[in-house]
Design an enzyme around this catalytic site. Structure first.
Site, PDB file in Angstrom:
ATOM      1  N   ARG A   1     -13.162   7.262  -4.149  1.00  0.00           N
ATOM      2  CA  ARG A   1     -13.924   8.484  -4.469  1.00  0.00           C
ATOM      3  C   ARG A   1     -13.425   9.113  -5.758  1.00  0.00           C
ATOM      4  NH1 ARG A   1     -17.147  11.001  -0.576  1.00  0.00           N
ATOM      5  NH2 ARG A   1     -17.641  12.352  -2.329  1.00  0.00           N
TER       6      ARG A   1
ATOM      7  N   GLY B   1      -8.639  16.730  -0.537  1.00  0.00           N
ATOM      8  CA  GLY B   1      -8.046  15.537   0.081  1.00  0.00           C
ATOM      9  C   GLY B   1      -6.726  15.273  -0.613  1.00  0.00           C
ATOM     10  N   GLY B   2      -5.810  14.610   0.115  1.00  0.00           N
ATOM     11  CA  GLY B   2      -4.450  14.399  -0.366  1.00  0.00           C
ATOM     12  C   GLY B   2      -4.388  13.704  -1.710  1.00  0.00           C
TER      13      GLY B   2
ATOM     14  N   ARG C   1      -8.347  16.660   8.651  1.00  0.00           N
ATOM     15  CA  ARG C   1      -9.668  16.037   8.644  1.00  0.00           C
ATOM     16  C   ARG C   1      -9.893  15.559  10.060  1.00  0.00           C
ATOM     17  NH1 ARG C   1     -10.147  11.501   7.395  1.00  0.00           N
ATOM     18  NH2 ARG C   1      -8.028  10.953   6.907  1.00  0.00           N
TER      19      ARG C   1
ATOM     20  N   ALA D   1       1.854  19.211   5.946  1.00  0.00           N
ATOM     21  CA  ALA D   1       3.192  19.645   6.368  1.00  0.00           C
ATOM     22  C   ALA D   1       3.980  20.167   5.169  1.00  0.00           C
ATOM     23  CB  ALA D   1       3.924  18.472   7.011  1.00  0.00           C
TER      24      ALA D   1
ATOM     25  N   GLU E   1       2.707  21.234   2.274  1.00  0.00           N
ATOM     26  CA  GLU E   1       2.073  22.429   1.701  1.00  0.00           C
ATOM     27  C   GLU E   1       2.471  23.679   2.496  1.00  0.00           C
ATOM     28  OE1 GLU E   1      -1.855  19.916   0.232  1.00  0.00           O
ATOM     29  OE2 GLU E   1      -2.066  21.361   1.850  1.00  0.00           O
TER      30      GLU E   1
ATOM     31  N   ASP F   1      15.638 -34.212 -13.410  1.00  0.00           N
ATOM     32  CA  ASP F   1      15.867 -34.145 -11.963  1.00  0.00           C
ATOM     33  C   ASP F   1      14.567 -34.615 -11.284  1.00  0.00           C
ATOM     34  OD1 ASP F   1      16.887 -33.105  -9.395  1.00  0.00           O
ATOM     35  OD2 ASP F   1      15.351 -31.564  -9.679  1.00  0.00           O
ATOM     36  N   TYR F   2      14.623 -34.866  -9.976  1.00  0.00           N
ATOM     37  CA  TYR F   2      13.409 -35.380  -9.303  1.00  0.00           C
ATOM     38  C   TYR F   2      12.690 -34.301  -8.477  1.00  0.00           C
ATOM     39  CZ  TYR F   2      10.420 -38.272  -6.383  1.00  0.00           C
ATOM     40  OH  TYR F   2       9.338 -38.792  -5.731  1.00  0.00           O
TER      41      TYR F   2
END
Ligand code: GDG
Length: 741
Positions: free
Chosen positions: A9, A28-29, A281, A386, A388, A506-507
């Site tokens: 949003r 909203g947060g 909410r 909480a 706030e 190396d292998y």
């Protein structure tokens, strides 16, 4: 440099009236946090970070109105992603809110698994990614937010590569592996890989960070080192960033005469001695029903408090188009009526209930007016309410009761923490809060305020952005040692100029990929041809940890030299095997029983006995169980071999035990006793190859490490055996062309 914020949003809710658009700031947060940071950027004189916010405007806008809409959007620094209503139904209502939201909050019973929803999720993520790619410029920081857009980082990375910096932050919990794995295999793999397109991945708490790292290990087999992983040629950092709030804003607001006046009016209207407040909410994760049960229990057990308290419950409409949310609303309505009718009187209503969004001034005034804030989510990524509430308590008179299931409980330890599933705990917490003395309230608030002030949302965003830059820089430094086209051509030129060259490789893990069953790693036809062609234009050795029987079986017809068992045996082209180091191997009889014991305790592990060394392979084992057992085994071996001339090496899914004196470096040094070379090349992938890289350091050799490790003595890194093979093919082709010219 610009910052592109990307979220589902936009920070505005759009409405269309009489053909004109209005933009109303949404709450909203996520929005309030990021907006505070952007305000800070706007007002800061030292920061010159331009920003654009990309997201869905909340409405479908038809093609013919888009130009007008886009012009208006520019004033707000926003760019819209247009999504059809029916797609939004499957994407937002569907996959986001019927699959990821319930599952990540541990509501398995509410989780739906619909292919159509997931397919639309992918389509919409692609639309977001396309929009980002359309407007991004080199060097931009792209900060992608939340569970709606988990596939976007990788989609953007595929198009823009390392030209942009990408960060991803998840605002909700990342669940434990046992829960995450409930997603179908393809979905869970694609989601993890999608997120891994980022440079930096952030979570609110260590618990979520750890769950994500665990999912990476269990699902994609990616292990981390102090929160950093290496994937698709890049370092990715995964870390915890607890989101804060704009402390100053809430604290200062609560001290204004306007807010104090509204607060006083609220108190006068409610009338009772004490006010308990909660705001959420509408969501089943927020534990509203549980809270009501806890409050009911309190009323039942504490009649002496009747008429002295009011529970002021503010519920903000949300996702009401989804059945489960409508049902929840009905359940809450019924429960509130039942409590009010059971305990209420003509002059007292225990619960005052509001079903709407309130302006921020009223919200802060209510925080200030409330004696207790009761927040009881069953799961919550962080919970900013909480924080706030604490910030708004400029009068130091209030108590926070907080669920231990909220991310914020990890920081707000001076709150009264409760388990939201227990009505008794909520009721007892209410009693404790109501009777708490002023000093205790003040002390608790003071400590919490101090913490919130120090780590505000501005610090949170600054830290996150600073870390994106740091990881990006680290990646750029790293690519400096990835074998570039330029360096590759330089090596080829040196080779062309040479008159006597030595190429050694190396292998396992270098010429061939690892396989689950190490006994099956046979050379394929492509490789055999490469080795044959190389051996025709240069002296060529394979140096491997494998036993002589293995190499004899596969390379006997080739005109090459072989060093086997980490340098214990050597065979020149066409010659016989010679022991390079004569030594006592009695130690094997002592070590074998120990590692055999671990083989029995770790399903699918295999002990390999070679003439001068022992190998403990654990490629096919459960990765977590293996991590545990391997550490135990290495500890035990280190103690046991303290006085023995033995080396314990942790390689790529193998632990090797061998004598100190025989190693690949020492063996290769023998090749220089008789001969001198004007081109020396070595490629390896493992810890055991580091001895060779070190030995060749002062020989002006070209050394290549296959696969990632910052901690290597090699000059260059290539991604995997396929890269190395291509490199050899280029050398061969060049030489053949030159010879024909
Ligand atoms: C998600 C995660 C995480 C609420 N009602 C009103 C209003 N609000 C504001 C609050 C607060 C925000 O909305 C709610 O934030 P939360 O953190 O509590 O919860 P979610 O919206 O679920 O947010 C959560 C968050 O993302 C951030 O990462 O903490 O865990 O679920 O700021 O003040 N504001 C106004 N009127 C209202 O009626 N003005």
């Amino acid at each position: 440099m610009r910052l592109l914020i990307v979220s589902n949003r936009l920070p505005f809710t759009l409405s269309l009236k009489d053909g004109d658009f209005t933009f109303t700031p949404s709450s909203g947060g996520l929005v309030s946090g990021i907006s505070s940071y952007l305000d800070y950027l706007k007002n800061s004189s030292i920061n010159s970070l331009e920003y654009i916010w990309i997201g869905w405007p909340g409405l479908f806008i038809s093609e013919n109105m888009r130009d007008r809409f886009n012009v208006k959007s520019k004033d707000h620094n926003i760019v819209s992603v247009f999504i059809k209503d029916e797609d939004m139904e499957y994407f937002y209502q569907g996959f986001c809110n019927k699959t990821i939201w319930p599952l990540f909050h541990y509501f398995q019973a509410y989780t739906r698994y619909e292919e159509k929803h997931y397919e639309t999720y992918k389509t919409i993520n692609r639309i977001f990614a396309d929009k980002i790619c359309e407007i991004a410029q080199d060097g931009d920081i792209i900060w992608i937010h939340d569970y709606h857009l988990m596939l976007v980082p990788q989609m953007v990375r595929e198009v823009l590569g390392n030209r942009v910096k990408i960060g991803f932050f998840l605002h909700i919990p990342f669940p434990s592996f046992e829960v995450f794995r409930l997603l179908p295999v393809l979905w869970r793999e694609e989601i993890l890989k999608g997120i891994l397109g980022s440079d930096l991945i952030g979570f609110h708490t260590n618990e979520y960070t750890y769950s994500f790292l665990r999912a990476l290990l269990r699902i994609l087999g990616i292990d981390h080192n102090l929160g950093k992983i290496y994937w698709n040629d890049r370092i990715i950092k995964i870390d915890t960033f607890p989101m804060g709030i704009d402390f100053e804003k809430f604290n200062a607001l609560s001290q204004t005469s306007e807010i104090r006046l509204i607060s006083k009016e609220i108190k006068e209207k409610i009338k009772t001695e004490k006010i308990i407040f909660s705001v959420d909410r509408l969501d089943y994760t927020k534990g509203i029903n549980n809270r009501l049960l806890g409050f009911e229990e309190f009323l039942k057990n504490n009649p002496e408090h009747h008429k002295k308290i009011t529970f002021y419950l503010l519920l903000v409409p949300s996702r009401i188009a989804i059945d489960r949310y409508r049902e929840l609303k009905d359940e809450i309505d019924k429960k509130i009526s039942q409590i009010n009718s059971t305990y209420g009187t003509v002059d007292w209503q225990p619960i005052i209930y509001l079903w709407r969004h309130v302006p921020v001034n009223e919200l802060v005034a209510t925080y200030l007016a409330s004696d207790i804030c009761l927040i009881t989510p069953l799961r919550d990524g962080m919970n900013l309410v909480a924080k706030e509430y604490i910030a708004a308590k400029s009068d130091y008179n209030g108590v926070l009761i907080l669920s231990e299931m909220a991310g914020s409980a990890k920081e707000l330890i001076e709150a009264i923490l409760v388990n939201p599933n227990s009505a008794r705990e909520i009721s007892e917490a209410l009693k404790k809060a109501i009777t708490m003395n002023h000093e205790e309230k003040r002390d608790r608030l003071y400590e919490m305020q101090k913490r919130l002030k120090e780590y505000s949302v501005i610090s949170w965003a600054k830290d996150f952005i600073c870390d994106i830059e740091a990881v990006y820089k680290e990646n750029n430094n790293l690519t400096a040692i990835f074998l570039s086209e330029e360096n590759l051509n330089k090596i080829i030129k040196d080779f062309q100029k040479s008159t006597k060259s030595l190429i050694i490789s190396d292998y396992d893990g270098t010429l061939v990929n690892f396989t689950e069953d190490f006994t099956l790693t046979k050379p394929d036809q492509d490789l055999l041809k490469i080795i044959k062609d190389i051996s025709e234009i240069s002296k060529f050795y394979i140096v491997t940890g494998r036993p002589i029987k293995f190499v004899d079986d596969f390379f006997k017809d080739l005109n090459i030299g072989i060093i086997a068992e980490h340098g214990s045996w050597i065979k020149e082209s066409g010659g016989a095997w010679n022991e390079l180091f004569k030594e006592d191997t009695d130690w094997k009889n002592k070590i074998l029983p120990i590692i055999k014991r671990y083989e029995n305790r770790l399903p699918n592990s295999v002990v390999e006995e070679k003439s001068f060394s022992l190998g403990f392979h654990y490629r096919r084992c459960d990765p977590e169980m293996a991590n545990l057992r391997i550490h135990e085994m290495i500890d035990e071996l280190i103690n046991y071999t303290a006085n023995m001339n033995l080396q314990i090496l942790k390689g790529n899914k193998i632990v090797e035990i061998r004598s100190y004196s025989n190693n690949k470096g020492a063996a290769i040094s023998r090749l220089f006793v008789k001969d001198a070379y004007d081109f020396i090349f070595f490629a390896g992938d493992d810890t055991t190859d580091e001895d060779v890289f070190k030995f060749l350091k002062d020989k002006n050799a070209h050394t290549i490490k296959v696969g990632y490790s910052k901690n290597t003595a090699a000059k260059y890194i290539v991604k995997n055996p396929a890269y190395l093979r291509n490199f050899f093919k280029k050398i061969i082709k060049k030489r053949i062309i030159d010879e024909h010219i």
